[in-house]
Scaffold this motif. Structure first.
Motif, PDB file in Angstrom:
ATOM      1  N   GLU A  11      38.427  52.862  40.788  1.00 62.06           N
ATOM      2  CA  GLU A  11      39.252  53.871  41.454  1.00 62.06           C
ATOM      3  C   GLU A  11      38.963  55.229  41.141  1.00 62.06           C
ATOM      4  O   GLU A  11      38.911  56.203  41.922  1.00 62.06           O
ATOM      5  CB  GLU A  11      40.969  53.413  41.399  1.00 62.06           C
ATOM      6  CG  GLU A  11      41.777  54.113  42.490  1.00 62.06           C
ATOM      7  CD  GLU A  11      42.934  53.369  42.597  1.00 62.06           C
ATOM      8  OE1 GLU A  11      43.527  53.314  43.836  1.00 62.06           O
ATOM      9  OE2 GLU A  11      43.509  52.770  41.637  1.00 62.06           O
ATOM     10  N   ARG A  50      36.942  42.628  38.805  1.00 66.51           N
ATOM     11  CA  ARG A  50      37.982  43.690  38.653  1.00 66.51           C
ATOM     12  C   ARG A  50      38.320  43.635  37.236  1.00 66.51           C
ATOM     13  O   ARG A  50      38.419  44.618  36.373  1.00 66.51           O
ATOM     14  CB  ARG A  50      39.080  43.448  39.650  1.00 66.51           C
ATOM     15  CG  ARG A  50      40.167  44.490  39.531  1.00 66.51           C
ATOM     16  CD  ARG A  50      41.358  44.377  40.466  1.00 66.51           C
ATOM     17  NE  ARG A  50      41.839  43.087  40.179  1.00 66.51           N
ATOM     18  CZ  ARG A  50      42.919  42.561  40.898  1.00 66.51           C
ATOM     19  NH1 ARG A  50      43.002  42.913  42.004  1.00 66.51           N
ATOM     20  NH2 ARG A  50      43.639  41.400  40.614  1.00 66.51           N
ATOM     21  N   ASP A  51      38.787  42.317  36.887  1.00 65.16           N
ATOM     22  CA  ASP A  51      39.473  42.447  35.464  1.00 65.16           C
ATOM     23  C   ASP A  51      38.303  42.589  34.296  1.00 65.16           C
ATOM     24  O   ASP A  51      38.650  43.027  33.138  1.00 65.16           O
ATOM     25  CB  ASP A  51      40.334  41.045  35.070  1.00 65.16           C
ATOM     26  CG  ASP A  51      41.347  40.902  36.234  1.00 65.16           C
ATOM     27  OD1 ASP A  51      41.664  41.916  36.873  1.00 65.16           O
ATOM     28  OD2 ASP A  51      41.759  39.675  36.326  1.00 65.16           O
ATOM     29  N   GLY A  79      44.416  45.825  35.372  1.00 66.57           N
ATOM     30  CA  GLY A  79      45.445  46.982  35.906  1.00 66.57           C
ATOM     31  C   GLY A  79      44.755  48.132  36.857  1.00 66.57           C
ATOM     32  O   GLY A  79      45.174  48.787  37.424  1.00 66.57           O
ATOM     33  N   ARG A  80      43.267  48.058  36.639  1.00 62.64           N
ATOM     34  CA  ARG A  80      42.573  49.160  37.476  1.00 62.64           C
ATOM     35  C   ARG A  80      42.183  48.624  38.690  1.00 62.64           C
ATOM     36  O   ARG A  80      41.780  47.275  38.738  1.00 62.64           O
ATOM     37  CB  ARG A  80      41.439  49.623  36.567  1.00 62.64           C
ATOM     38  CG  ARG A  80      41.613  50.727  35.860  1.00 62.64           C
ATOM     39  CD  ARG A  80      40.462  51.015  34.895  1.00 62.64           C
ATOM     40  NE  ARG A  80      39.692  52.167  35.379  1.00 62.64           N
ATOM     41  CZ  ARG A  80      38.291  52.515  34.850  1.00 62.64           C
ATOM     42  NH1 ARG A  80      38.020  51.734  33.829  1.00 62.64           N
ATOM     43  NH2 ARG A  80      37.797  53.493  35.016  1.00 62.64           N
ATOM     44  N   ASP A  81      42.140  49.322  39.763  1.00 60.83           N
ATOM     45  CA  ASP A  81      41.721  48.778  41.017  1.00 60.83           C
ATOM     46  C   ASP A  81      40.316  49.248  41.396  1.00 60.83           C
ATOM     47  O   ASP A  81      39.741  50.349  40.706  1.00 60.83           O
ATOM     48  CB  ASP A  81      42.930  49.364  42.236  1.00 60.83           C
ATOM     49  CG  ASP A  81      44.154  48.457  41.949  1.00 60.83           C
ATOM     50  OD1 ASP A  81      43.690  47.311  42.074  1.00 60.83           O
ATOM     51  OD2 ASP A  81      45.273  49.129  41.997  1.00 60.83           O
ATOM     52  N   LEU A  86      38.517  52.580  46.909  1.00 66.62           N
ATOM     53  CA  LEU A  86      38.625  52.122  48.486  1.00 66.62           C
ATOM     54  C   LEU A  86      37.264  52.385  49.061  1.00 66.62           C
ATOM     55  O   LEU A  86      36.458  53.663  48.355  1.00 66.62           O
ATOM     56  CB  LEU A  86      39.725  52.825  49.082  1.00 66.62           C
ATOM     57  CG  LEU A  86      41.042  52.126  48.732  1.00 66.62           C
ATOM     58  CD1 LEU A  86      42.248  53.046  49.434  1.00 66.62           C
ATOM     59  CD2 LEU A  86      41.029  50.742  49.258  1.00 66.62           C
ATOM     60  N   GLN A 142      35.813  40.356  49.668  1.00 65.85           N
ATOM     61  CA  GLN A 142      37.212  40.531  50.291  1.00 65.85           C
ATOM     62  C   GLN A 142      38.183  40.104  48.951  1.00 65.85           C
ATOM     63  O   GLN A 142      37.932  39.397  48.111  1.00 65.85           O
ATOM     64  CB  GLN A 142      37.389  39.641  51.410  1.00 65.85           C
ATOM     65  CG  GLN A 142      37.817  38.122  51.066  1.00 65.85           C
ATOM     66  CD  GLN A 142      36.582  37.245  50.619  1.00 65.85           C
ATOM     67  OE1 GLN A 142      35.467  37.537  50.208  1.00 65.85           O
ATOM     68  NE2 GLN A 142      36.789  35.894  50.844  1.00 65.85           N
ATOM     69  N   SER A 143      39.350  40.598  49.103  1.00 68.89           N
ATOM     70  CA  SER A 143      40.343  40.287  48.045  1.00 68.89           C
ATOM     71  C   SER A 143      40.849  39.220  47.589  1.00 68.89           C
ATOM     72  O   SER A 143      41.650  38.964  46.614  1.00 68.89           O
ATOM     73  CB  SER A 143      41.835  41.283  48.411  1.00 68.89           C
ATOM     74  OG  SER A 143      42.010  41.031  49.482  1.00 68.89           O
ATOM     75  N   ASN A 144      40.732  37.940  48.322  1.00 71.73           N
ATOM     76  CA  ASN A 144      41.143  36.656  47.836  1.00 71.73           C
ATOM     77  C   ASN A 144      40.118  35.963  47.054  1.00 71.73           C
ATOM     78  O   ASN A 144      40.073  34.727  46.696  1.00 71.73           O
ATOM     79  CB  ASN A 144      41.387  35.638  49.033  1.00 71.73           C
ATOM     80  CG  ASN A 144      40.488  35.414  50.006  1.00 71.73           C
ATOM     81  OD1 ASN A 144      39.268  36.252  50.153  1.00 71.73           O
ATOM     82  ND2 ASN A 144      40.300  34.288  50.338  1.00 71.73           N
ATOM     83  N   SER A 163      34.555  50.564  49.761  1.00 70.04           N
ATOM     84  CA  SER A 163      33.457  49.751  49.312  1.00 70.04           C
ATOM     85  C   SER A 163      33.271  48.671  50.345  1.00 70.04           C
ATOM     86  O   SER A 163      34.311  48.490  51.267  1.00 70.04           O
ATOM     87  CB  SER A 163      33.585  48.783  48.097  1.00 70.04           C
ATOM     88  OG  SER A 163      34.760  48.196  48.119  1.00 70.04           O
TER      89      SER A 163
END
Lengths: 311, 292
Positions: free
Chosen positions: B139, B177-178, B184-186, B189, B167-169, B191
């Motif tokens: 982000e 991400r982790d 904790g970071r995202d 937007l 997609q986020s699932n 992408s």
């Protein structure tokens, strides 16, 4: 209304069996139910969508953020955000571009099919246009992904071909058949006496179309365009595949976007029932409902205005 | 809509067809195991299911994809026997499983995977480090152009980096991400969020500006795989079965199958077979790394 019908039908009932009369009553009642069912379905769907999102809407919805923030990050660990501005703009940018393409093409071919051609050509054209309407949207999406993406990169020197332009062209082509078939009906419905009067005055065919037929068919043509808009706003799979599915406010037709419908389609399956994310998606559903309602209502008002003017 | 679901549906149909055939033979002892989840695992799970038909004809396995989150949600709702996941379960998911079913979810490691980062073949860059990846995807990351990473990509307009993500699932999305952005970071937007790993590979292959990531089983010859370093001072490591196994590759992970409580009966038989040499042989054929 019902009474009028019964009176009007009464003399014909003479000489008919009781069973036939009763059957007619039943059929009439069934038809009435069919008529009112649309209202029932609209309200129950609205109620279902609203209730599914109600807990979130009442307790945690920040309306300002929801409508005006472009940040849609529903799965963040540290900071979940439910802003739909980028998605709304995505929907409208793709729909707007689609209409820029579909309205001239659609109305143009409606005029051609109705006024400038006949016989075999007309029949073939109508069948082909109907075939265009029958192509499933996932096939359109596939075309966007496989053919249009590399084409747009090559032609426009864009960094990526999955963008507003790609989605807009696809949606435009998908809306054309609807606009053509309804627009053609509207033009055809103008009485021949109008055409004859115009020709008798010495007007050319084109002058007749522009100055007589189009104004006379105005409300029908507007309805055709609006149904096209409705098709474009509600389309999901094709735009999911062709627009790049990126949460951002587009600055040019070559930017990727994500639409409201595509967001619901791609995320609803994953969320656990009743979670904030799940309910936020239903809130998007309400937003879509409201947007289409506003579009339809304003169109209806315009049509009424046009009719009033003509009188 | 996406390759995954289509494949999932085909798998279900295939299994249903076999099931119907089994029924018509009067085989009343047929058992159906429901298996759902990770998109990364779906091809492998399908290959297992198909081979298992020859091992144990009385057991049919219905495989579908949808994403790790979808599989775990189905496990919570008790609608699947085995959920596939390409990430560990969250603490709250474990709690939900317990609350809904009265049993603990058991994680079985069934294969090892490396998240491969790749680019278009026309991109001259050969290696990248995790910090640069975070700079591209996070982000608050500032890397917007390939020029900032020291390369010039032919055919890429404005040298703009096109981020392709999931997609986020997706379990791959969460693992990336982790592991790359840090807890904790995202993601930044904007992408392009694809519905399946195959879609990521396809898009990156056709887009000179793009960068994408997925499990190693999906990589094809149409994309260029990057050599990945932990940080700027470490040597880069290519994603190979060896480096994924040893953990030397920075983005290696386990792939899991999840059951409600200790597996019993036919489910246990299936999981035991998956971990047997015959089952692990299929892991290798599918482009992943066996457990042992």
């Amino acid at each position: 209304m019902g009474n009028d019908r019964e009176h009007a039908g009464a003399p014909r009932d003479l000489g008919r069996s009781r069973a036939a009369v009763a059957a007619e009553r039943v059929i009439e009642a069934l038809i009435r139910i069919c008529g009112f069912s649309a209202i029932f379905f609209v309200f129950s769907i609205f109620l279902f969508v609203a209730l599914s999102g109600s807990d979130f809407i009442v307790n945690r919805l920040d309306l300002h953020e929801f409508l005006l923030s472009p940040e849609w990050v529903p799965t963040s660990v540290s900071n979940k955000r439910y802003g739909t501005l980028a998605l709304t703009i995505g929907t409208f940018s793709v729909t707007g571009l689609a209409m820029l393409i579909a309205v001239p093409f659609g109305l143009g071919s409606a005029i051609f099919v109705s006024e400038f051609t006949g016989g075999k050509v007309k029949e073939v054209l109508k069948v082909v246009i109907e075939l265009l309407a029958a192509i499933p949207s996932v096939v359109w999406g596939f075309v966007g992904l496989v053919i249009m993406n590399p084409l747009i990169i090559a032609v426009f020197d864009a960094p990526i071909g999955l963008n507003v332009l790609n989605g807009g062209i696809l949606l435009g082509l998908m809306s054309v058949p609807i606009i053509v078939s309804i627009g053609e009906d509207a033009i055809k419905a103008v009485p021949d006496s109008y055409r004859e009067a115009s020709m008798a005055m010495g007007a050319t065919r084109w002058q007749t179309v522009v100055h007589v037929l189009l104004p006379a068919a105005r409300s029908g043509l507007l309805a055709a365009v609006l149904l096209g808009v409705g098709r474009a706003i509600g389309e999901t799979i094709a735009v999911l595949m062709a627009t790049g599915h990126a949460v951002q406010i587009p600055h040019s037709p070559l930017d990727s976007v994500r639409t409201l419908t595509a967001t619901i389609a791609s995320e609803l399956g994953e969320t656990s029932r009743g979670s904030d994310h799940y309910q936020a998606l239903f809130t998007i559903g309400i937003l879509l409902f409201a947007l289409t309602f506003v579009v339809n209502l304003s169109a209806d008002l315009i049509v009424r205005g046009v009719r009033g003017e003509q009188r | 809509m996406n390759g995954m679901n289509r494949r999932g549906i085909v798998a279900v149909l295939l299994v249903a067809a076999t099931a119907a055939a089994a029924c018509s033979r009067g085989d009343s002892s047929r058992v159906l195991i429901q298996n759902k989840g990770s998109d990364t695992l779906v091809n492998l799970a399908q290959a297992w299911a198909e081979h298992y038909r020859t091992v144990k004809p009385g057991v049919a396995i219905a495989v579908s994809g949808g994403g790790s989150g979808t599989g775990i949600a189905a496990l919570i709702n008790g609608t699947v026997d085995i959920a596939n996941a390409s990430r560990e379960m969250h603490a709250e998911e474990k709690e939900q499983v317990r609350a809904h079913n009265g049993k603990d979810a058991i994680e079985h490691r069934v294969a090892r995977d490396a998240i491969v980062v790749y680019i278009s073949k026309s991109n001259p860059i050969a290696k990248i480090n995790v910090a640069d990846l975070a700079c591209i995807y996070a982000e608050d990351g500032t890397c917007q152009s390939w020029t900032a990473l020291g390369v010039e990509v032919p055919g890429c307009a404005d040298q703009k980096i096109i981020r392709v993500s999931r997609q986020s699932n997706s379990g791959t999305y969460e693992f990336f991400r982790d592991a790359v952005l840090g807890k904790g970071r995202d993601f930044k937007l904007g992408s392009r969020d694809m519905q399946g790993s195959k879609d990521v590979v396809d898009l990156v292959a056709k887009t000179p500006c793009a960068i994408g990531y997925s499990g190693m089983g999906y990589v094809t010859a149409d994309v260029k795989v990057l050599c990945l370093a932990k940080d700027a001072s470490s040597p880069c490591v290519a994603p190979t079965p060896e480096s994924a196994k040893s953990g030397e590759y920075p983005l290696s992970r386990w792939l899991y199958m999840l059951t409600l409580g200790e597996p019993q009966g036919d489910v246990k038989g299936y999981l035991d077979w998956i971990l047997s040499p015959a089952g692990q042989q299929i892991v290798v054929q599918s482009g992943f790394v066996p457990v042992n």
